[in-house]
Structure formats: structure tokens, C-alpha cells
Scaffold this active site. Structure first.
Site, PDB file in Angstrom:
ATOM      1  N   ARG A 136      19.911 -28.980   3.046  1.00  0.00           N
ATOM      2  CA  ARG A 136      18.385 -27.970   2.977  1.00  0.00           C
ATOM      3  C   ARG A 136      17.411 -28.072   2.067  1.00  0.00           C
ATOM      4  O   ARG A 136      16.202 -28.788   2.914  1.00  0.00           O
ATOM      5  CB  ARG A 136      18.792 -26.750   2.628  1.00  0.00           C
ATOM      6  N   CYS A 152      15.083 -20.645  -5.079  1.00  0.00           N
ATOM      7  CA  CYS A 152      16.214 -21.759  -3.973  1.00  0.00           C
ATOM      8  C   CYS A 152      15.141 -21.280  -2.666  1.00  0.00           C
ATOM      9  O   CYS A 152      14.344 -21.330  -2.827  1.00  0.00           O
ATOM     10  CB  CYS A 152      17.579 -20.348  -4.302  1.00  0.00           C
TER      11      CYS A 152
END
Length: 275
Positions: free
Chosen positions: A180, A235
Site C-alpha cells: 500500500r 496510516c
């Protein structure tokens, strides 16, 4: 710094009126799964806090997928759970660590330092055959006066300044898994990649089976960062970054901030660059 309680301590204090237990089980794929599991069974005396209903405010254009809840509303929920200034609070989730950590950070941000994460979570408790109940407790209303630790929270403006100026003494940490971070795969957010200049330290590398690794191991994880630097963790939506917040504190980093809106907030500004 110790932010962890083990299940043996929890068992000894399960009936301690000065201790409040918070169940934070949650599933991003099934948002009501955690509350349903709580209704089936939970640690005796535990109160349920829902990630999206209690630990976040409704999603809007900015703020990310799990924005900061209104402080007054969150404080009201704490008081309803019987939490006072002196209450020892222990949060647990299924055992992943991130959802309980989000509650831990919220309470710490409000100035309540006597809050901990239960190691191993519900899974560890269940494996030990420790007591469970389906009874939903009620408590006399507490009195909670917040004292905000503004130094624990990084705004999007602060992060923008770091990206634009690239100061040597401020480090951005992306806590998501590498694919990611690199933009190879993005299963949740509308854009892929990371905030420019951020380094990658996947949050789950600080834990093993729901248990936080030792301070020595955490220092080894962050060996390439000067402890004198300010560190901003993020995040996808300000949840899984918190275990990294905890492990940085374990490793002796005094200046750690959470960008709570995280990547999902960052990409809500069209002008923000992505690497």
C-alpha cells in the site's frame, strides 16, 4: 514507558471497582461484528466502544475515514461508562491491537495517562479459559475533565509543511503494509501511494500474535531514526498507526504525533501530492 497490561494482571483486577475495561472489537469489513460479538460474550465488566460510532465522528469531505470525534460527546460516553480522572482503564480488541490502541490514544490525548492495552486481546483471554459473560454492566456516571495533549496530534497543515520544507528533524512514518505504501495495491482508499517523503514502518511488525515486542526489539525496528527527531505517524485512517505510536514510545522516542486523518484525509485535498 509501560502502556500494556497482561491478562494475568487483568484477571487479578477483574472485580476491582477502580478498573474499567473497554471492549473495542471491530471489523472494517463487517462494522457491526464487534458489537454483536460483545453481546454474545466479553470480559466481565467490559463496556463496548464502537470504532465508527464512539471513537470517530461521521465521515465528511475532509478528516479521513475515521475522523476525530467531538470531544464533548466522547467525554460523555466515558462518563457514562463510569470513568473518572483516577480510573484505571484497560482496552482490548480481538487481538490485532489496533482498535484497542485507538481507544488508548484517544484517552491519552484527553490527558488520562492511566490507560492501557490488554496484551493478546480477547483471543489471548479466550485461549487462557478466563471468565466471560454476556451481562452488560451499568455504572454510576463518572466525572471526566479533559486536559488535551495537543502535542500528540499533527494537523494536515503540519504534515503539508513537512512535505514542502523537508526538515531534517521531523520524520513521517507510513504505518501501512509495504504494497500500500508503494502504491502497488490499494484496497480501501481512492488513490494509491504515500505522502511524499514518508518512510515505511508497517505497524504489525511491532507485535507478534497480539503481543507487543520488547523495548529492545522496538529500538531495533527504528534504528535508522534519531530519537531526538519529532516523528509523525500515519496510516490509512488513524487506527493502525497507533500501535506504531506506542512502539515508538516504548523505544524511547519522546516526540511522537499522530496524523489522525492520515492518508485518507491527505488525498481529500486535490492539491496534495502523492508519491
Amino acid at each position: 514507558m509501560n502502556f500494556i497490561k497482561d491478562k494475568e494482571w487483568m484477571l487479578k483486577n477483574i472485580n476491582n471497582s477502580d478498573v474499567r475495561i473497554i471492549d473495542c472489537r471491530f471489523s472494517l469489513a463487517e462494522p457491526e461484528k464487534g458489537s454483536q460479538e460483545y453481546q454474545k460474550n466479553h470480559l466481565p465488566g467490559a463496556v463496548y466502544f464502537h470504532l465508527e460510532k464512539d471513537l470517530s465522528s461521521p465521515v465528511s469531505h475532509h478528516g479521513g475515514r475515521h475522523p476525530m470525534p467531538k470531544i464533548s460527546g466522547f467525554v460523555g460516553k466515558l462518563e457514562k461508562a463510569g470513568i473518572n480522572q483516577d480510573t484505571i482503564v484497560v482496552a482490548y480488541d480481538q487481538g490485532e491491537g489496533a482498535y484497542a490502541a485507538r481507544f488508548w490514544w484517544m484517552l491519552q490525548y484527553l490527558g488520562h495517562e492511566n490507560v492501557y492495552v490488554l496484551e493478546g486481546g480477547f483471543k489471548g483471554w479466550l485461549e487462557a479459559n478466563y471468565p466471560l459473560t454476556a451481562e452488560v454492566p451499568s455504572f454510576a456516571k463518572g466525572s471526566f475533565i479533559p486536559s488535551i495533549k495537543s502535542e500528540w496530534l499533527a494537523s494536515v497543515e503540519e504534515v503539508k509543511a513537512v512535505v514542502q520544507n523537508r526538515p531534517d528533524n521531523i520524520i513521517l512514518i507510513d504505518s501501512r503494509e509495504e504494497k500500500r505504501y508503494l502504491g502497488i495495491e490499494e484496497p480501501i482508499d481512492k488513490k494509491a501511494g504515500h505522502i511524499p517523503g514518508a518512510i515505511n514502518k508497517p505497524w504489525f511488525e511491532g507485535l507478534k500474535s497480539g503481543f507487543y515486542k520488547s523495548a529492545v526489539e522496538q529500538k531495533q525496528r527504528f534504528f535508522d531514526i534519531d530519537p531526538n527527531n519529532e516523528v509523525i505517524v500515519y496510516c490509512g485512517s488513524g487506527v493502525t498507526a497507533v500501535p506504531n505510536f506506542i512502539t515508538l514510545k516504548q523505544a524511547g522516542f519522546p516526540r511522537v504525533k499522530l496524523y489522525l486523518g492520515s492518508f485518507s484525509d491527505w488525498i481529500s485535498y486535490e492539491e496534495n501530492e502523492i508519491e
